[in-house]
Motif scaffolding. Structure first.
Motif, mmCIF file in Angstrom:
data_model
loop_
_atom_site.group_PDB
_atom_site.id
_atom_site.type_symbol
_atom_site.label_atom_id
_atom_site.label_comp_id
_atom_site.label_asym_id
_atom_site.label_seq_id
_atom_site.Cartn_x
_atom_site.Cartn_y
_atom_site.Cartn_z
ATOM 1 N N LYS A 215 0.828 -1.205 0.000
ATOM 2 C CA LYS A 215 0.000 0.000 0.000
ATOM 3 C C LYS A 215 0.866 1.261 0.000
ATOM 4 O O LYS A 215 0.617 2.209 -0.763
ATOM 5 C CB LYS A 215 -0.916 -0.021 1.224
ATOM 6 C CG LYS A 215 -1.877 1.158 1.317
ATOM 7 C CD LYS A 215 -2.754 1.021 2.559
ATOM 8 C CE LYS A 215 -3.724 2.188 2.685
ATOM 9 N NZ LYS A 215 -4.591 2.051 3.892
ATOM 10 N N LEU A 216 1.890 1.275 0.842
ATOM 11 C CA LEU A 216 2.772 2.433 0.907
ATOM 12 C C LEU A 216 3.564 2.606 -0.384
ATOM 13 O O LEU A 216 3.820 3.731 -0.827
ATOM 14 C CB LEU A 216 3.733 2.288 2.091
ATOM 15 C CG LEU A 216 3.106 2.362 3.489
ATOM 16 C CD1 LEU A 216 4.163 2.133 4.552
ATOM 17 C CD2 LEU A 216 2.421 3.713 3.703
ATOM 18 N N ARG A 218 2.568 1.719 -3.385
ATOM 19 C CA ARG A 218 1.658 2.243 -4.409
ATOM 20 C C ARG A 218 1.491 3.753 -4.255
ATOM 21 O O ARG A 218 1.457 4.494 -5.244
ATOM 22 C CB ARG A 218 0.301 1.544 -4.317
ATOM 23 C CG ARG A 218 0.277 0.132 -4.852
ATOM 24 C CD ARG A 218 -1.135 -0.366 -5.067
ATOM 25 N NE ARG A 218 -1.883 -0.409 -3.817
ATOM 26 C CZ ARG A 218 -1.940 -1.472 -3.019
ATOM 27 N NH1 ARG A 218 -1.276 -2.574 -3.337
ATOM 28 N NH2 ARG A 218 -2.655 -1.444 -1.910
ATOM 29 N N ARG A 219 1.379 4.209 -3.011
ATOM 30 C CA ARG A 219 1.273 5.644 -2.764
ATOM 31 C C ARG A 219 2.544 6.369 -3.213
ATOM 32 O O ARG A 219 2.479 7.461 -3.786
ATOM 33 C CB ARG A 219 1.019 5.904 -1.286
ATOM 34 C CG ARG A 219 -0.367 5.496 -0.808
ATOM 35 C CD ARG A 219 -0.525 5.781 0.672
ATOM 36 N NE ARG A 219 -1.860 5.434 1.155
ATOM 37 C CZ ARG A 219 -2.237 5.517 2.425
ATOM 38 N NH1 ARG A 219 -1.364 5.937 3.346
ATOM 39 N NH2 ARG A 219 -3.471 5.196 2.791
ATOM 40 N N LYS A 222 2.856 7.073 -6.964
ATOM 41 C CA LYS A 222 1.981 8.116 -7.512
ATOM 42 C C LYS A 222 2.488 9.538 -7.232
ATOM 43 O O LYS A 222 1.933 10.492 -7.768
ATOM 44 C CB LYS A 222 0.572 7.959 -6.937
ATOM 45 C CG LYS A 222 -0.114 6.658 -7.339
ATOM 46 C CD LYS A 222 -1.470 6.515 -6.675
ATOM 47 C CE LYS A 222 -2.137 5.197 -7.057
ATOM 48 N NZ LYS A 222 -3.449 5.029 -6.393
ATOM 49 N N LYS A 223 3.499 9.656 -6.367
ATOM 50 C CA LYS A 223 3.998 10.979 -6.016
ATOM 51 C C LYS A 223 4.939 11.513 -7.092
ATOM 52 O O LYS A 223 5.666 10.742 -7.744
ATOM 53 C CB LYS A 223 4.732 10.923 -4.674
ATOM 54 C CG LYS A 223 3.856 10.496 -3.502
ATOM 55 C CD LYS A 223 2.786 11.524 -3.200
ATOM 56 C CE LYS A 223 2.016 11.191 -1.926
ATOM 57 N NZ LYS A 223 1.155 10.009 -2.053
ATOM 58 N N ALA A 233 6.770 10.079 1.581
ATOM 59 C CA ALA A 233 6.267 8.723 1.312
ATOM 60 C C ALA A 233 7.413 7.712 1.263
ATOM 61 O O ALA A 233 7.268 6.565 1.708
ATOM 62 C CB ALA A 233 5.486 8.710 0.001
#
Length: 377
Positions: A215-216, A218-219, A222-223, A233
């Motif tokens: 999950k982290l 994937r975040r 996107k940054k 992140a």
């Protein structure tokens, strides 16, 4: 026994000390990368081999150039030590113990090594060159007064945590002889199965955090590159990786220390972990188990404390051999966890039986220096 022992502690530098360390990390990293490029180009362009002394002379000339005068703003010792580390990396490469040295990243783990001339240690406080105040170190254990600190390494991991590692000339004494003797069969469902019948559950440190890590990540993907949010992140991902690594290391140290304290002889099967990791179905679980690190810890702790660690041939049929009568079956599928010996009728738990056979083979090796393999059966 005289040994080299490192004591590693968490430290919390002040904002001013962080600036000095950042500059020191950067200078050491630059020297390493610059000389790595110099040595690589010299070989591929002119077939010329450059060693430590040549890079040291090149660094001296480099510091005199106006565009590189900033190399003189930090202690010269960590910068010089970076060249020694580069020489060691090339030595390991030419000896085929490691891959070709790679460039160090600015956003990766950082380290600076200080020798005795670049730090002061009075047994309570540590003060590094170019710093006016000692580091704030959280001493989780006491460094013996007789231990002489020879090298100090300050590091910063990807999670932003600072550590100080103090390498000492130390002395360890053998522990009193223990009555126990144990054979160990390593696995995935259970990390270790002992010949005593005890099964030690696998910690599965990575598996427990795998969903959150995904999950982290994937975040993070996107940054926008170069943004403050991406850096934030990235630190979150690094912190979770650090948490997993710390939990795994803690488990391995506690288990290996316990086995060393309780047993005089420890027998363990030699595994080709690198080859086993080529199995794409099991590679992640094998990496998570960290068998190689566990065996490494057993090796040096056994040497320190007067224990005997015996490695058994990986081809020894520990699972297929009956630990009661010695009969060896021709085939035993991996999914068969219990089996009955056709000769004596004993019902075996596959893993406990294997551990008992490993112990028997280890005692034979220890007593007679025999080489145990299927040919001997």
């Amino acid at each position: 026994m005289d040994i080299k022992r490192a004591y590693r502690f968490r430290c919390y530098p002040t904002s001013g000390q962080e600036v000095i360390l950042a500059r020191t990390f950067g200078c050491a990293r630059f020297a390493y990368n610059h000389m790595l490029r110099l040595r690589t180009d010299a070989w591929f362009e002119r077939q010329e081999r450059i060693g430590y002394h040549e890079t040291s002379a090149a660094l001296t000339k480099l510091k005199k150039q106006p565009e590189f005068v900033w190399l003189n703003e930090v202690s010269s010792v960590p910068v010089q030590q970076a060249l020694r580390h580069l020489q060691t990396a090339f030595g390991n490469f030419f000896a085929k113990r490691a891959k070709h040295p790679s460039f160090k990243r600015k956003d990766g783990p950082q380290a600076a090594e200080y020798t005795a001339s670049a730090f002061k240690w009075d047994g309570k406080a540590l003060k590094l060159a170019k710093m006016t105040a000692p580091l704030d170190i959280r001493f989780s254990r006491t460094i013996p007064r007789a231990a002489k600190v020879t090298t100090v390494t300050v590091s910063k991991d990807a999670a932003g945590r600072y550590f100080v590692s103090m390498l000492c000339d130390d002395t360890v004494s053998a522990k009193p002889d223990a009555a126990g003797k144990v054979g160990i069969d390593l696995g995935l469902t259970h990390f270790a199965i002992l010949s005593t019948g005890e099964k030690i559950a696998a910690p599965n440190t990575f598996r427990k955090h795998e969903a959150k890590l995904a999950k982290l990540q994937r975040r993070l993907a996107k940054k926008q590159k170069g943004s403050a949010r991406r850096a934030k992140a990235k630190r979150k991902v690094a912190r979770l990786h650090a948490k997993v690594a710390d939990a795994r290391r803690d488990f391995l140290h506690k288990l290996s220390t316990r086995l060393i304290n309780e047993n005089q002889v420890i027998a363990i099967e030699s595994l080709a972990v690198a080859n086993m990791q080529k199995n794409r179905h099991l590679a992640k679980s094998i990496s998570d188990a960290s068998w190689s690190e566990f065996v490494r810890q057993l090796e040096y702790k056994a040497q320190w404390y007067g224990r005997t660690l015996v490695g058994i041939d990986r081809w020894y049929p520990s699972s297929k051999r009956c630990s009661d009568c010695g009969h060896t079956v021709s085939k035993l599928a991996l999914n068969v966890r219990e089996w009955v010996c056709p000769e004596c009728g004993t019902i075996h738990d596959r893993d406990i039986n294997a551990a008992r056979n490993v112990l028997a083979a280890g005692l034979a090796v220890s007593a007679h220096r025999e080489s145990i393999s299927p040919v001997c059966i």
